[in-house]
Design an enzyme around this catalytic site. Structure first.
Site, PDB file in Angstrom:
ATOM      1  N   ASP A   1       0.913  -1.021  -0.028  1.00  0.00           N
ATOM      2  CA  ASP A   1       0.083   0.107   0.167  1.00  0.00           C
ATOM      3  C   ASP A   1       0.785   1.112  -0.216  1.00  0.00           C
ATOM      4  OD1 ASP A   1      -2.175  -1.514   0.332  1.00  0.00           O
ATOM      5  OD2 ASP A   1      -2.430  -1.468   2.390  1.00  0.00           O
TER       6      ASP A   1
HETATM    7  N1  URA Z   1      -1.326  -5.981   3.849  1.00  0.00           N
HETATM    8  C1  URA Z   1      -1.677  -4.604   4.182  1.00  0.00           C
HETATM    9  O1  URA Z   1      -2.756  -4.339   4.454  1.00  0.00           O
HETATM   10  N2  URA Z   1      -1.109  -3.877   3.042  1.00  0.00           N
HETATM   11  C2  URA Z   1       0.135  -3.815   2.305  1.00  0.00           C
HETATM   12  O2  URA Z   1       0.660  -3.006   2.016  1.00  0.00           O
HETATM   13  C3  URA Z   1       0.380  -5.184   2.643  1.00  0.00           C
HETATM   14  C4  URA Z   1      -0.099  -6.149   3.394  1.00  0.00           C
END
Ligand code: URA
Length: 232
Positions: free
Chosen positions: A102
């Site tokens: 993310d």
């Molecule tokens: N899980 C999440 O919630 N975000 C990420 O970036 C990776 C795994």
């Protein structure tokens, strides 16, 4: 292929720099110095630059310590992408992130142009492990830890068993073998908690190199490429 392309691919340098090295007589092919930048050569020819062996690499594998504020994509009109963290001379490799973190997640992101290996690493059937350090808004109770470890409903999908090593009341390392969208955040939300900081600390059995600052990257070693099933 042209000699200047072979040298720039093998050394990870620009075509201009590669031409300069060739013109200066610093490049040898099969033991013979060649000064013609457009000479026709093959990627299997033995190449030396300034007396050192330089190998043409078809596939590139980079370990990046992704900072917040960058999206895991190759191109975006509005947001900065992880490729913006690489110098321009990497453009010709067609690198892409193998998987997604993310925008506000930090840590290990693999960048490669090896589609097959990336596909294998991301295939749910392969159950490739990913470890995340997570800081939570509220302390994690033993019951909630167990619930998450056994599998939780994150909105129409029940997660596979995960492992949690608690480091403090509200900090833990969670290992998952899947990669659903926002998975870790959703897993803690499912028990009424919230992730306030997330960092991927290992991917496919490779730990994030602690010497990499946020935004830095390095090539995987040949041993690391073997671990992820790539080719060198
Ligand atoms: N899980 C999440 O919630 N975000 C990420 O970036 C990776 C795994």
């Amino acid at each position: 292929m042209r000699l200047d392309k072979l040298v720039s691919d093998a050394m990870g340098i620009t075509r201009k720099d590669s031409k300069n090295l060739i013109k200066k007589g610093l490049v040898a092919v099969n033991g013979v110095i060649i000064k013609d930048v457009g000479a026709n050569v093959s990627e299997t020819d033995a190449l030396t630059v300034e007396g050192k062996k330089a190998e043409y690499k078809k596939f590139i594998y980079l370990m990046m310590n992704k900072p917040q504020g960058y999206i895991s994509a190759t191109d975006d009109k509005r947001q900065k992408t992880v490729l913006d963290l690489l110098p321009e001379n990497f453009n010709r490799y067609d690198l892409f992130p193998a998987g997604r973190l993310d925008i506000d997640t930090e840590g290990f992101l693999l960048l490669t142009n090896d589609g097959q290996t990336a596909h294998n690493l991301l295939s749910p059937a392969k159950k490739i492990g990913k470890e995340y350090f997570a800081r939570l808004e509220s302390p994690l109770s033993p019951e909630d830890k167990l619930t998450i470890e056994q599998g939780v409903d994150i909105g129409g999908y029940v997660t596979k068993p995960a492992k949690i090593e608690q480091q403090s009341q509200s900090e833990c390392v969670i290992t998952i073998v899947e990669g659903k969208f926002h998975q870790v955040k959703k897993m803690f939300e499912a028990v009424g908690n919230k992730v306030v900081y997330l960092k991927r600390i290992s991917f496919a059995s490779l730990p994030l190199d602690p010497s990499l600052e946020l935004g830095e990257y390095r090539f995987l070693t040949d041993e690391e490429i073997d671990v992820i099933g790539g080719s060198h």
